[in-house]
Design a protein around this motif. Structure first.
Motif, PDB file in Angstrom:
ATOM      1  N   LEU A   1     -29.678  58.531 -47.943  1.00  0.00           N
ATOM      2  CA  LEU A   1     -29.129  59.661 -48.709  1.00  0.00           C
ATOM      3  C   LEU A   1     -29.323  59.476 -50.204  1.00  0.00           C
ATOM      4  CD1 LEU A   1     -25.710  60.463 -46.966  1.00  0.00           C
ATOM      5  CD2 LEU A   1     -27.888  61.680 -46.741  1.00  0.00           C
ATOM      6  N   CYS A   2     -29.449  58.221 -50.636  1.00  0.00           N
ATOM      7  CA  CYS A   2     -29.511  57.927 -52.074  1.00  0.00           C
ATOM      8  C   CYS A   2     -30.797  58.473 -52.688  1.00  0.00           C
ATOM      9  CB  CYS A   2     -29.441  56.415 -52.295  1.00  0.00           C
ATOM     10  SG  CYS A   2     -29.657  55.962 -54.024  1.00  0.00           S
ATOM     11  N   LYS A   3     -30.661  59.106 -53.864  1.00  0.00           N
ATOM     12  CA  LYS A   3     -31.837  59.646 -54.557  1.00  0.00           C
ATOM     13  C   LYS A   3     -32.160  58.863 -55.822  1.00  0.00           C
ATOM     14  CE  LYS A   3     -31.174  64.306 -52.709  1.00  0.00           C
ATOM     15  NZ  LYS A   3     -30.358  65.518 -52.938  1.00  0.00           N
ATOM     16  N   GLY A   4     -31.525  57.727 -55.985  1.00  0.00           N
ATOM     17  CA  GLY A   4     -31.860  56.866 -57.126  1.00  0.00           C
ATOM     18  C   GLY A   4     -31.564  57.477 -58.483  1.00  0.00           C
ATOM     19  N   CYS A   5     -30.534  58.327 -58.552  1.00  0.00           N
ATOM     20  CA  CYS A   5     -30.273  59.050 -59.805  1.00  0.00           C
ATOM     21  C   CYS A   5     -29.627  58.163 -60.869  1.00  0.00           C
ATOM     22  CB  CYS A   5     -29.390  60.260 -59.540  1.00  0.00           C
ATOM     23  SG  CYS A   5     -27.683  59.836 -59.138  1.00  0.00           S
ATOM     24  N   GLU A   6     -29.076  57.047 -60.456  1.00  0.00           N
ATOM     25  CA  GLU A   6     -28.475  56.055 -61.359  1.00  0.00           C
ATOM     26  C   GLU A   6     -27.128  56.457 -61.941  1.00  0.00           C
ATOM     27  OE1 GLU A   6     -31.119  53.982 -64.074  1.00  0.00           O
ATOM     28  OE2 GLU A   6     -32.871  54.753 -63.016  1.00  0.00           O
ATOM     29  N   LEU A   7     -26.561  57.571 -61.487  1.00  0.00           N
ATOM     30  CA  LEU A   7     -25.244  57.949 -62.016  1.00  0.00           C
ATOM     31  C   LEU A   7     -24.204  56.893 -61.654  1.00  0.00           C
ATOM     32  CD1 LEU A   7     -25.084  61.828 -61.440  1.00  0.00           C
ATOM     33  CD2 LEU A   7     -25.456  60.579 -63.587  1.00  0.00           C
ATOM     34  N   CYS A   8     -24.358  56.296 -60.464  1.00  0.00           N
ATOM     35  CA  CYS A   8     -23.405  55.261 -60.059  1.00  0.00           C
ATOM     36  C   CYS A   8     -23.562  54.022 -60.926  1.00  0.00           C
ATOM     37  CB  CYS A   8     -23.612  54.909 -58.586  1.00  0.00           C
ATOM     38  SG  CYS A   8     -25.308  54.477 -58.189  1.00  0.00           S
TER      39      CYS A   8
ATOM     40  N   CYS B   1     -21.229  59.910 -57.352  1.00  0.00           N
ATOM     41  CA  CYS B   1     -22.434  60.075 -56.534  1.00  0.00           C
ATOM     42  C   CYS B   1     -22.550  61.504 -56.003  1.00  0.00           C
ATOM     43  CB  CYS B   1     -22.431  59.101 -55.357  1.00  0.00           C
ATOM     44  SG  CYS B   1     -23.882  59.360 -54.308  1.00  0.00           S
ATOM     45  N   PRO B   2     -23.608  62.230 -56.395  1.00  0.00           N
ATOM     46  CA  PRO B   2     -23.755  63.615 -55.960  1.00  0.00           C
ATOM     47  C   PRO B   2     -24.185  63.715 -54.497  1.00  0.00           C
ATOM     48  CG  PRO B   2     -25.138  63.138 -57.886  1.00  0.00           C
ATOM     49  CD  PRO B   2     -24.687  61.826 -57.316  1.00  0.00           C
ATOM     50  N   ASP B   3     -24.634  62.616 -53.912  1.00  0.00           N
ATOM     51  CA  ASP B   3     -25.178  62.702 -52.563  1.00  0.00           C
ATOM     52  C   ASP B   3     -24.310  62.004 -51.520  1.00  0.00           C
ATOM     53  OD1 ASP B   3     -27.914  64.180 -52.560  1.00  0.00           O
ATOM     54  OD2 ASP B   3     -27.773  63.089 -54.453  1.00  0.00           O
ATOM     55  N   VAL B   4     -23.104  61.721 -51.881  1.00  0.00           N
ATOM     56  CA  VAL B   4     -22.118  61.126 -50.970  1.00  0.00           C
ATOM     57  C   VAL B   4     -22.737  59.931 -50.231  1.00  0.00           C
ATOM     58  CG1 VAL B   4     -20.143  61.802 -49.564  1.00  0.00           C
ATOM     59  CG2 VAL B   4     -21.562  63.565 -50.559  1.00  0.00           C
ATOM     60  N   ALA B   5     -23.438  59.098 -51.005  1.00  0.00           N
ATOM     61  CA  ALA B   5     -24.173  57.993 -50.403  1.00  0.00           C
ATOM     62  C   ALA B   5     -23.397  56.684 -50.447  1.00  0.00           C
ATOM     63  CB  ALA B   5     -25.519  57.822 -51.122  1.00  0.00           C
ATOM     64  N   ILE B   6     -22.220  56.692 -51.089  1.00  0.00           N
ATOM     65  CA  ILE B   6     -21.511  55.423 -51.299  1.00  0.00           C
ATOM     66  C   ILE B   6     -20.181  55.402 -50.547  1.00  0.00           C
ATOM     67  CG2 ILE B   6     -20.541  53.833 -53.023  1.00  0.00           C
ATOM     68  CD1 ILE B   6     -22.396  55.073 -55.094  1.00  0.00           C
ATOM     69  N   THR B   7     -19.967  54.338 -49.797  1.00  0.00           N
ATOM     70  CA  THR B   7     -18.664  54.077 -49.185  1.00  0.00           C
ATOM     71  C   THR B   7     -18.119  52.798 -49.820  1.00  0.00           C
ATOM     72  OG1 THR B   7     -19.518  55.037 -47.154  1.00  0.00           O
ATOM     73  CG2 THR B   7     -17.451  53.822 -46.978  1.00  0.00           C
TER      74      THR B   7
ATOM     75  N   PRO C   1     -33.616  53.564 -53.735  1.00  0.00           N
ATOM     76  CA  PRO C   1     -32.157  53.600 -53.624  1.00  0.00           C
ATOM     77  C   PRO C   1     -31.489  52.488 -54.419  1.00  0.00           C
ATOM     78  CG  PRO C   1     -33.117  52.726 -51.614  1.00  0.00           C
ATOM     79  CD  PRO C   1     -34.266  53.071 -52.513  1.00  0.00           C
ATOM     80  N   VAL C   2     -30.216  52.706 -54.664  1.00  0.00           N
ATOM     81  CA  VAL C   2     -29.427  51.746 -55.411  1.00  0.00           C
ATOM     82  C   VAL C   2     -28.967  50.641 -54.453  1.00  0.00           C
ATOM     83  CG1 VAL C   2     -26.958  52.231 -55.371  1.00  0.00           C
ATOM     84  CG2 VAL C   2     -28.200  52.269 -57.541  1.00  0.00           C
ATOM     85  N   SER C   3     -28.688  49.454 -54.983  1.00  0.00           N
ATOM     86  CA  SER C   3     -28.118  48.418 -54.120  1.00  0.00           C
ATOM     87  C   SER C   3     -27.053  47.626 -54.883  1.00  0.00           C
ATOM     88  CB  SER C   3     -29.206  47.479 -53.604  1.00  0.00           C
ATOM     89  OG  SER C   3     -29.586  46.588 -54.631  1.00  0.00           O
TER      90      SER C   3
HETATM   91  S1  SF4 Z   1     -25.202  58.024 -57.533  1.00  0.00           S
HETATM   92 FE1  SF4 Z   1     -25.605  58.137 -55.351  1.00  0.00          FE
HETATM   93  S2  SF4 Z   1     -27.606  59.064 -55.194  1.00  0.00           S
HETATM   94 FE2  SF4 Z   1     -27.374  58.411 -57.301  1.00  0.00          FE
HETATM   95  S3  SF4 Z   1     -28.276  56.376 -57.325  1.00  0.00           S
HETATM   96 FE3  SF4 Z   1     -26.130  56.077 -56.937  1.00  0.00          FE
HETATM   97  S4  SF4 Z   1     -25.931  56.043 -54.738  1.00  0.00           S
HETATM   98 FE4  SF4 Z   1     -27.910  56.855 -55.193  1.00  0.00          FE
END
Ligand code: SF4
Ligand SMILES: Cc1ncc(C[n+]2csc(CCOP(=O)(O)OP(=O)(O)O)c2C)c(N)n1
Ligand code: SF4
Ligand code: SF4
Lengths: 258, 67, 356
Positions: B10-17, B58-64, B39-41
């Motif tokens: 789901l991650c788009k690598g936007c770096e907002l996180c 996270c705009p893509d609800v990719a983080i728990t 993706p982020v790690s």
């Molecule tokens: S904010 Fe979400 S979509 Fe963007 S890089 Fe982080 S995990 Fe990925």
């Protein structure tokens, strides 16, 4: 890796479907979807809600919200929501609209829904540009801001000034709750979530129309990275728009004032 | 202490996180997901306190997040 | 059953309420105002609402929302208001939503002049909106028929999941006649399991009109086209008089059709072999009686309408060159008189029998 004592403190909301969002990387639409979905889940209203969608980048958003949905034509969501509201008086009904959708083509429908005191909630996504059609000027575009239809920068003498939707709507007696938040930082996002919750509470209490304006980004058409786009919201949009709670129902005063 | 689990598809690598995490726990990974995003790690798990600021952005609800 | 003396506009309003319509959305415009006013008075008595919208653009989308939530609902308007609804009507057709839209037509452009007109025929039958669709179009020629067609309009809309237009004009809307309100049998109508009213523990309902997958989009259009074909085959409605031996067949609808009926009867008494087809459904257009008339005795058709000649195109399509089609038109808000139509019938009946 997971240890037994640890517990999950943040997980995807039931209010969203499993469908991956189609928005550009870092686009605020995803954050705002999640906030609405979380609030509806926390309020236990997912089974009792009908959403009404815009035309804009969020035109296909019914795929993501785990609630019943009626899609509207460009700008007509508040009229559609009025029809739904009158047909299902006990449901939670909300519209999700961009700034082109609400502040340009649909300003009549939106203002009159507020004027009628229609018991619906509008989530207004202000990214100061037309996203879906490729970055044209919106009524909310800032003076001097370059878009594909204001290539030399928006000039006040030709196109007037950006319209401050929450301020305008707060003047309408039928609008019971009006707030203006942002998505540029975790703090702003959490604040916006509170506004969204109060807006739905206003609706459920039968006070009238409620609107939450959310300053959002469009990294793609602004030509900025998502991180820079969030900074741009903070530095440019926030100072140009009225922020905070502009109006709360008289019975429920106590929220902070702008 | 805490840790996050990233849904790398789901991650788009936007770096907002990454920019939200004031403890510097996250980085983009070197790999690509099926959509072609990086993706982020959780590159520095020892720094994570489970504050959820990353997930809130996270705009893509990719983080728990776990704590 | 009790007969009441009411105006056409009031008759259709009451008939809609009797058909279970609880929601009306509209914007005032003469000569349709009795509808919105009647609804404002009557709907609260039956637990419904009249919502006065800020425009016809808004009215039609309120209708879309209420229909999307599965309620029987309607709007009423005239001419330019109907034009403003066209964008929404395209969406209603694509969403396959049952609604009823009444157009009490007036001479266009609808500013100042209130004279009756059938100039909205193309708007009614050709859509007028964007995209590929049809609506039911029902055209009464009297107050009782208008009341009866309202119930039918709701039933057809529900049965086929599409909008139904009731095509009136100022004369029909304002005219007073005795009316009996009849209930229709709705037991055969499909339940609205698709309606968006909140999931209530069930699956999610999406009332949307777009299909991004080209294969599915094509399949959906093919299915809808098949439904339209089925409607053309089974739902044509018309009134006919003396077609069996008619040399000349008059085709006329609505207010003009009412005058044409009198004229055909009068001409028959004078010994002229003339018949009448009065389309009640303008879409689906009644091509069947035209085909039948051609296999019987018809040598020519006379279309009488209150416009520059719009329905005449549908008659020509149906006749398909097999007989001459003449046009008798009244324009600028004028109506035909019986004498005028009898005179034209006499002339044309002479011509067609000479040429045959
Ligand atoms: S904010 Fe979400 S979509 Fe963007 S890089 Fe982080 S995990 Fe990925
Ligand atoms: C009647 C009509 N006119 C124009 C369009 C084209 N159109 C689609 S989206 C859009 C603007 C969307 O901008 P906004 O509401 O700000 O939403 P965003 O895409 O930025 O989220 C326009 C003009 C349309 N779909 N319908
Ligand atoms: S174009 Fe802009 S508003 Fe639309 S999804 Fe992309 S970033 Fe978001
Ligand atoms: S939970 Fe907090 S500390 Fe851990 S990665 Fe996310 S933002 Fe950083």
């Amino acid at each position: 890796m997971p240890e037994a004592a640890e517990k999950c403190v943040f997980k995807p909301t039931e209010g969203l479907t499993e469908k991956p969002l189609h928005y550009c990387p870092g686009c605020s639409h995803g954050i705002i979807h999640r906030l609405i979905a979380e609030v509806l889940e926390e309020m236990g209203q997912l089974d009792n809600t009908v959403g009404v969608g815009p035309v804009g980048c969020a035109a296909f958003c019914e795929q993501y919200f785990n609630v019943d949905w009626v899609a509207a034509a460009h700008g007509r969501a508040p009229a559609v929501a009025t029809g739904v509201r009158r047909a299902v008086p006990d449901a939670v009904v909300f519209t999700y609209q961009g700034d082109g959708d609400l502040a340009a083509i649909g300003i009549a429908e939106a203002m009159h829904a507020a004027i009628r005191g229609e018991k619906i909630t509008t989530i207004f996504v202000n990214n100061a540009i037309y996203g879906m059609t490729g970055g044209q000027m919106a009524p909310t575009t800032l003076i001097g801001m370059k878009t594909t239809t204001s290539p030399y920068g928006r000039k006040a003498e030709e196109t007037g000034y950006p319209v401050d939707i929450p301020k305008l709507f707060s003047e309408i007696p039928g609008a019971a709750y009006v707030a203006s938040g942002s998505t540029d930082s975790p703090k702003a996002v959490l604040q916006t979530k509170k506004y969204i919750r109060r807006a739905f509470e206003t609706q459920l209490a039968g006070h009238g129309y409620s609107l939450v304006s959310v300053l959002s980004n469009c990294p793609t058409n602004w030509g900025l990275t998502p991180v820079k786009a969030m900074e741009w919201i903070r530095e440019n949009l926030v100072p140009n728009y009225t922020m905070g709670e502009l109006k709360v129902p008289t019975a429920a005063k106590g929220g902070e004032q702008a | 202490m805490g840790y996050v689990v990233i849904n790398t598809e789901l991650c788009k690598g936007c770096e907002l996180c990454i920019s939200a995490c004031n403890r510097g726990a996250l980085s983009l990974s070197e790999t690509q997901n099926r959509k072609g995003y990086q993706p982020v790690s959780l590159a520095r798990p020892e720094k994570c306190n489970g504050c959820s600021l990353c997930a809130i952005m996270c705009p893509d609800v990719a983080i728990t997040v776990y704590r | 059953m009790q007969k009441l003396l009411v105006k056409g506009n009031e008759a259709i309003s009451e008939a809609a309420i009797q058909a279970g319509c609880k929601l009306f959305f509209g914007y005032p415009i003469t000569p349709s105002n009795e509808i919105i006013e009647y609804m404002a008075r009557r709907l609260p008595e039956v637990g419904g609402h009249m919502v006065q919208a800020e425009s016809e653009v808004s009215s039609i989308y309120m209708l879309l929302g209420a229909a999307g939530a599965g309620e029987r609902c309607m709007t009423g308007t005239s001419g330019c208001g109907f034009s403003l609804m066209q964008e929404g009507m395209s969406f209603l057709a694509a969403y396959e939503l049952p609604v009823v839209i009444v157009d009490v037509a007036r001479l266009g452009p609808a500013l100042g002049n209130l004279d009756p007109s059938q100039g909205d025929y193309f708007q009614w039958t050709r859509g007028g909106g964007h995209g590929d669709y049809y609506n039911f179009v029902l055209a009464p020629s009297g107050v009782q028929e208008a009341a009866d067609l309202m119930g039918l309009a709701f039933d057809l809309a529900d049965q086929y999941r599409m909008p139904a237009v009731v095509a009136m004009d100022g004369v029909l809307g304002q005219m007073m006649e005795p009316v009996t309100f009849r209930q229709t049998d709705t037991a055969h109508l499909p339940p609205k399991t698709w309606a968006a009213r909140g999931k209530k523990g069930g699956p999610k309902h999406d009332v949307v009109g777009y299909i991004l997958d080209p294969v599915k989009a094509e399949r959906s259009d093919i299915q809808r086209a098949a439904r339209y074909d089925q409607i053309r085959a089974t739902e044509q409605r018309w009134e006919e008089i003396a077609l069996d031996d008619a040399d000349l067949v008059v085709v006329s609808f609505g207010t003009a059709g009412r005058v044409a009926r009198a004229a055909v009867r009068e001409a028959r008494q004078q010994g002229i072999k003339v018949g009448l087809i009065r389309p009640i459904t303008l879409w689906p257009f009644p091509t069947n009686p035209i085909a039948t008339a051609l296999t019987q005795n018809a040598k020519g058709f006379m279309v009488a309408e209150m416009n520059m000649g719009q329905m005449v195109e549908d008659v020509r399509l149906a006749v398909n060159g097999r007989a001459p089609v003449y046009l008798h038109r009244n324009m600028g808000g004028s109506m035909p008189t019986t004498e005028e139509l009898v005179a034209r019938i006499r002339t044309l009946a002479g011509e067609v029998s000479v040429h045959a």
